[in-house]
Design an enzyme around this catalytic site. Structure first.
Site, PDB file in Angstrom:
ATOM      1  N   GLY A 121      -6.932  -0.346   7.081  1.00  0.00           N
ATOM      2  CA  GLY A 121      -5.904  -1.368   6.866  1.00  0.00           C
ATOM      3  C   GLY A 121      -4.699  -1.233   7.779  1.00  0.00           C
ATOM      4  O   GLY A 121      -4.441  -0.175   8.335  1.00  0.00           O
ATOM      5  N   GLU A 173       0.526  -3.412   5.754  1.00  0.00           N
ATOM      6  CA  GLU A 173       1.858  -2.944   5.329  1.00  0.00           C
ATOM      7  C   GLU A 173       2.522  -2.032   6.332  1.00  0.00           C
ATOM      8  O   GLU A 173       3.753  -1.983   6.443  1.00  0.00           O
ATOM      9  CB  GLU A 173       1.712  -2.152   4.026  1.00  0.00           C
ATOM     10  CG  GLU A 173       1.196  -2.959   2.869  1.00  0.00           C
ATOM     11  CD  GLU A 173       0.782  -2.023   1.757  1.00  0.00           C
ATOM     12  OE1 GLU A 173       1.620  -1.796   0.862  1.00  0.00           O
ATOM     13  OE2 GLU A 173      -0.352  -1.515   1.790  1.00  0.00           O
TER      14      GLU A 173
END
Lengths: 155, 307, 782
Positions: free
Chosen positions: C736, C739
């Protein structure tokens, strides 16, 4: 106590007749009376620009205009930018450059950029940034949006 | 405001056909009416429950409110309903009153400037109003219409406090006019916001100067400060410092200090009084330096042209 | 197995997003755009003006009498508690209010104005209680209890509340022996930082519409990152069975965490249950958005770090008091994440961490992009900067020496997987021309450079799962069904890309089934944690592989060939042996006829896939140690070259550079777009943003005084880089990134300010006023 006003205006080329209460903003009229939900409500305070439309050729925050003030006006919303599925260069470039993420700021951003290129067909980077200062975006960091406007300039 | 209306509260929208009709309405419903032109302040305050007018009277279209004209003999006139963008874009404004264009251009965003007006900025009388300093130093004069007819008032006496002006019940400002700019005049507006642009002014400094042989220093320099007191300030002491002897880096610093001492900013969510005072000094110094530099090269050009 | 091991061509390319046509024409439907007809009621909320008070009496009689009012509910109607990790939140306040803005009653009426007026007519009698506005004070024995019954709250088994206090979670990490290690340190730095609360500021405010049928079934339309979690939590709380509640989630106009978990959605459901079948719409004003729902927790962090004479980190003591606000049902896990990440991406043999989630009478802290990492690294990144200076070492050299590597045992005892952090540091250092002291552009500017590194693991329960199914269509296209939400990050596009790459179809032949609808969409835990590309991506990959296998088996049987000799290229099945070809059209629904009309092979092809990590273990409550705390970490670096104006304190970012190890950039342009957007959100929150609270009341709940970055605030130059050290169980190696780009930002900017001025500020926002007055007080201005 609110007064009601029947107004006639042109929206995306179509003549519309609407009966509006005094306290209805242009944004609410476009979204809820005329079904133009491409006009987005981000703050209802004239700050975020998500509700930007063209009124008589100039971009305005439709949340800061009374519906009653629109009598006789010519309005273009995001729905009126493309015709018969044909996207304008700005829309194509915004897609191509990756300037759309959540998409909520996109309609207002496109209207502001469209108006910029109409009044200033070859803007500098600073001029692009200043023209879009009233359109907040939280997703993209603006870079690709500015690139898209640059790429849309007809050389 | 913590809990504003989601939309606007209820009211009656009135579009009078003439100034007389408008003024009559204002008098008949005194205390219950707000005027609208651009609406960019009014609608926000109404949502915030700060203003609760039963009637909103639209001045757009009333006689004299749409004028934007420059007369080479008398100066500039801007109608009350003329959006700021029109003013900024006007070639005569850019040529003869570039300071006004600069100040108006610093307001918020392009979208808001398509609705917001200079007269609206003035009548709103927020101590932070971006165009107030420029309008003051340029010698703005208001054309006011009331039930007794027209009157004129110089802007310098117009502001009475935050949101308070000398307008009487039933009065509407129709336009503002500016005399011809003085020969060789230069000006600047420095605005401090929290971000790079688009913010309200935490501190605003307007400096306007022109050659004046009647003055000791050779120049008349006016300074207007906004966002540092209940009304815009034009501290006389600052002008005095810049007039009594030759302008140098030291005089400019002295003038900047005098500006700082002359203002009484408050602590609020946008900035502390301490910071504002420091900024008044720094921005005044920078603004005068900028204008002074332009005046000097202007003088040089004139001298060379006259050779 | 028919799935080839070589990297499909589409992976690593950047096909255009699949959701953008509607977004640029205004046709894309968001929750407020759905038309409900004349039956629709509008809901508004009566809110507490006090930060902490008992509710003595609520009188709704005047409101009930207002024509147009249809339903009024209060906490009395719904005493149940709700919450993701800790059930501490009421739908409407019951016996007391715990923050300014807390919902005390809800009204549904024929229009918003009447609902608003009715709220004004509701009379509430309060008895004020002593409030708590500071997390350190809140954790002390002197503070009044905000949740006296916390001991009774249902709680997840990896969260450790301390009943009888305001501490709703205390995460401890004890590794090695810090007390002994200090003696061996040649340099020690001790410092505290305060990171205030900020808000996500999605451009689309919260909105939800609920409708309850008279057979007890509820439908909820919401701008939501978490349709399944919302369904499950709200249903359980209200005593409805999960499958009797349906959540429909159209495009989200920005989430960043604030639309995860159950936020305001329970309120319209609660009202709709009493609205006799009327749909009830509740939408937030921008002002409500700022403080009544979720904000990012505040943090007071105390750090002590020490290294030996060669600059090797030896010990860290990290004490964190998280300002969780009035409810920490989500925030407790942020505290935990802060705990198991408490060293930052550094290899430190002796660690003592105490991460405490503290109730205060402040707005509710919830999931916010970074999930504690931005706040945590604000402290870590800056103390490391100080320690490097103290030991006399170049700061980048210090980072490279101490950055955690694959094979190291981290703060929780987990062995690190391979990571590309060193390369990220190098790229950033090069990008900002580290090591070269460059002159300011003029006399009244100060120039400085700063760099920081960060890490983050997806914060989620150990059994957060994803599922997907793929339906092949008659025209040879594939419809991909997922439960992961498109919130702007590109989830739909990456799902399409993975499916296309795995099956052997062009991107244009993939459809994503949307909007998400818990009635039809497969389960996805939540769209948070930067987990979708990895977790949902795996599920999509397995579903696509399943569909592909079924197609190839069918054609292999029809051709009497070996499945391993067949491939699908651009929607055509090909045999490498016989060179036969067959289009996917029709056969993927109608099957393939046998020769001589002797029957049929195959049938409608549906592929299914599901993924849930199996290896995450618990951690010891006293030591925070365990074999596998998290699934993986994404690591990276960020640097800034800035100038500070001596006259105003304004910061101008000349260059911003960031680099992250994403495992594999499936769609490089989308990855970079996340880095640009994340870094910008980081810059905005570092320099401009703060929820200014006075006695619990937010002073700046509007765009006028809560300013976010605009087009002119973007740095002059922004460079983004990704590094690829594959994740062993990620789809094509992916990890990922959503964020992470905003997690090192505050620290890196703080370090740049220090480099320019010699001043280290206590925390963000680095407003011009703060910077200027600090410079003035330090005597560095003339």
């Amino acid at each position: 106590m609110t007064s009601y006003h029947q107004i006639t205006l042109k929206v995306n080329g179509e003549t519309e007749v609407v009966n509006v209460p005094a306290n209805m903003t242009m944004m609410v009229m476009l979204r809820e009376e005329l079904g133009l939900t491409g006009v987005k409500n981000g703050c209802a305070a004239g700050e975020c620009g998500a509700c930007t439309v063209l009124m008589n050729g100039e971009p305005v925050n439709s949340c800061m205009v009374l519906a009653a003030e629109c009598d006789g006006a010519e309005v273009i919303t995001i729905e009126g930018l493309s015709h018969n599925g044909q996207l304008i260069k700005l829309q194509e470039m915004l897609i191509a450059k990756g300037g759309v993420q959540c998409g909520f700021c996109t309609p207002g951003m496109l209207i502001s950029a469209f108006a910029l290129l109409k009044r200033n067909p070859d803007p500098s980077e600073n001029e692009i940034r200043e023209a879009l200062i009233g359109n907040l975006c939280r997703c993209t960091g603006y870079v690709r949006i500015i690139d898209a406007v640059k790429a849309s300039v007809e050389k | 405001m913590l809990n504003p209306h989601p939309g606007l509260p209820e009211f009656t929208y009135v579009k009078p056909a003439s100034l007389d009709e408008a003024c009559g309405f204002l008098v008949d419903h005194a205390g219950e009416v707000r005027l609208i032109s651009g609406g960019t302040d009014l609608l926000v305050r109404m949502r915030d429950k700060a203003f609760k007018p039963a009637y909103v009277v639209d001045i757009k279209g009333l006689e004299g409110t749409d004028v934007l004209a420059f007369d080479p003999k008398s100066g500039l006139r801007i109608g009350a309903a003329v959006p700021m963008n029109r003013v900024v874009a006007h070639p005569d404004v850019q040529k003869h009153y570039p300071l006004l264009a600069k100040a108006a251009k610093s307001v918020a965003s392009y979208q808001l400037r398509n609705r917001a007006t200079i007269v609206g900025n003035i009548c709103n009388a927020s101590p932070a109003g971006d165009t107030l300093g420029a309008c003051l130093v340029l010698g703005g004069r208001l054309n006011i219409y009331g039930k007794d007819g027209e009157r004129f008032e110089d802007l310098v006496t117009f502001f009475k406090g935050p949101g308070k002006t000398s307008l009487q019940p039933g009065e509407i400002v129709i336009s503002i006019s500016f005399p011809l700019p003085e020969k060789g005049a230069k000006g600047t507006y420095l605005k401090l916001g929290r971000n790079k642009l688009s913010d309200l002014a935490i501190v605003g400094v307007t400096v306007y100067g022109f050659p004046d042989k009647m003055i000791e220093s050779g120049f008349r320099i006016k300074v207007a400060l906004t966002s540092v007191a209940a009304t815009p300030l034009m501290p006389p002491v600052v002008e005095t410092v810049l007039s009594e002897k030759e302008i140098t880096e030291d005089t400019i610093q002295k003038a900047a200090n005098a500006s700082m001492d002359a203002c009484f900013p408050i602590d609020d969510v946008r900035g502390s009084a301490r910071y504002r005072k420091e900024m008044v000094r720094n921005l005044t110094r920078n603004a005068i330096t900028e204008v002074w530099g332009q005046l000097q090269s202007g003088t040089k050009n004139r001298l060379e042209a006259n050779r | 197995m028919a799935v080839t091991d070589k990297m499909p061509e589409l992976i690593g390319k950047s096909p255009l997003r699949v959701d953008v046509h509607g977004k640029v024409t205004g046709a894309a439907i968001y929750t407020d755009d759905i038309q409900f007809g004349k039956n629709l009621l509008y809901a508004r909320v009566k809110r507490s003006p006090h930060p902490h008070a008992l509710i003595k009496k609520i009188d709704t009689s005047k409101a009930e009498a207002l024509p147009g009012v249809k339903v009024i509910v209060t906490g009395k109607d719904y005493p149940q508690r709700i919450g993701l990790y800790l059930k501490d939140k009421n739908i409407f306040a019951t016996d007391r209010v715990r923050f300014v803005g807390e919902a005390v009653a809800g009204v549904a009426a024929v229009n918003e104005e009447i609902a608003e007026k009715a709220c004004e007519l509701i009379e509430v009698e309060y008895e004020l209680l002593e409030p708590v506005f500071d997390s350190i004070y809140g954790a002390s024995p002197d503070a009044p209890l905000i949740h006296p019954d916390m001991g009774d709250y249902e709680v997840a088994n990896f969260i450790f509340p301390k009943p009888g206090t305001n501490i709703s979670n205390h995460f401890k990490a004890r590794k090695g022996d810090v007390d002994r290690a200090w003696k061996d340190c040649a340099a020690i730095v001790e410092k505290s930082f305060h990171i205030p609360q900020v808000q996500h500021v999605p451009i689309e405010p919260h909105i939800a519409i609920a409708k309850a049928d008279d057979n007890g079934r509820v439908t909820l339309w919401a701008s939501s990152q978490s349709p399944f979690a919302q369904r499950n939590l709200i249903a359980k709380t209200l005593g409805i069975s999960e499958s009797d509640m349906r959540v429909i989630a159209p495009y989200v106009g920005g989430g960043f965490g604030c639309k995860a978990g159950v936020t305001m959605e329970a309120m319209p459901v609660a009202i709709a249950l009493k609205a006799k079948g009327h749909p009830v719409k509740m939408r937030f004003t921008r002002e409500e958005e700022f403080y009544t729902n979720f904000v990012r927790q505040g943090l007071k962090i105390k750090l002590k770090v020490g290294c030996d004479k060669d600059g090797n980190l030896l010990a860290m003591e990290n004490t964190m008091y998280w300002d969780g606000g009035a409810s920490t049902e989500y925030g407790v896990n942020i505290t935990r994440a802060g705990g198991y990440s408490s060293t930052g991406p550094f290899d430190i043999p002796n660690v003592k961490t105490d991460s405490m989630c503290v109730y205060t009478n402040h707005p509710i802290g919830g999931a916010y992009r970074g999930f504690g990492m931005s706040e945590l690294h604000t402290g870590i990144g800056q103390v490391m900067d100080e320690l490097a200076e103290k030991i006399g070492m170049d700061k980048v050299e210090f980072l490279k020496r101490n950055a955690i590597q694959g094979g190291d045992i981290n703060v929780t005892g987990m062995k690190m997987h391979p990571i590309g952090l060193q390369e990220c540091i190098d790229k950033v250092a090069k990008g900002i021309n580290w090591g070269v002291k460059e002159k300011a552009s003029s006399d009244n500017k100060l120039r400085g450079k700063g760099i920081a590194i960060s890490w983050k693991a997806p914060a989620m329960p150990p059994n957060a799962g994803s599922s997907a199914f793929i339906e092949m269509n008659e025209d040879g296209t594939a419809t991909v069904n997922v439960g992961g939400q498109e919130i702007g990050q590109g989830a739909f596009t990456v799902a399409a890309q993975i499916a296309a790459a795995t099956i052997g179809l062009p991107m244009e032949d993939i459809r994503i089934a949307g909007p998400l609808d818990t009635q039809y969409s497969p389960y996805e835990w939540q769209t948070v944690a930067s987990r979708l590309t990895w977790s949902m991506g795996n599920a999509v990959r397995f579903a696509a592989a399943d569909a592909r296998r079924k197609i190839l088996e069918m054609v292999a049987e029809a051709w009497d060939e070996d499945v391993d000799d067949l491939d699908i290229i651009n929607g055509i099945v090909v045999s490498y042996r016989s060179e036969k070809e067959m289009s996917l059209k029709n056969i993927v629904v109608y099957g393939i006829p046998k020769e001589d009309d002797q029957g049929w092979i195959g049938g409608p092809v549906v592929g299914q896939g599901s993924f849930m990590p199996s290896y995450v273990t618990g951690l010891d409550p006293e030591t925070g140690q365990g074999p596998r705390a998290v699934v993986h970490y994404t690591t990276g670096a960020q640097g800034f070259d800035i100038e500070i104006d001596k006259d105003t304190g304004k910061i101008e970012i000349l260059k911003a550079v960031t680099a992250f190890d994403v495992g594999r950039a499936l769609n490089p342009e989308l990855v970079k777009a996340q880095m640009e957007g994340g870094m910008m959100q980081g810059i905005s929150s570092a320099i401009f943003e703060e929820i200014i609270l006075e006695e619990g009341v937010m002073q700046n709940p509007s765009f006028v005084d809560y300013r976010i970055a605009t087009t002119v605030d973007v740095p002059r130059v922004m460079e983004t880089y990704f590094v690829e050290v594959p994740q062993d169980d990620g789809p094509f190696g992916a990890r990922g990134i959503g964020e992470h780009p905003m997690t090192p930002t505050i620290a890196a900017l703080g370090n740049a300010i220090y480099d320019a001025t010699g001043i280290r500020l206590e925390g963000p926002p680095f407003l011009p006023e703060k910077v200027y007055l600090a410079m003035k007080d330090a005597g560095i201005l003339d």
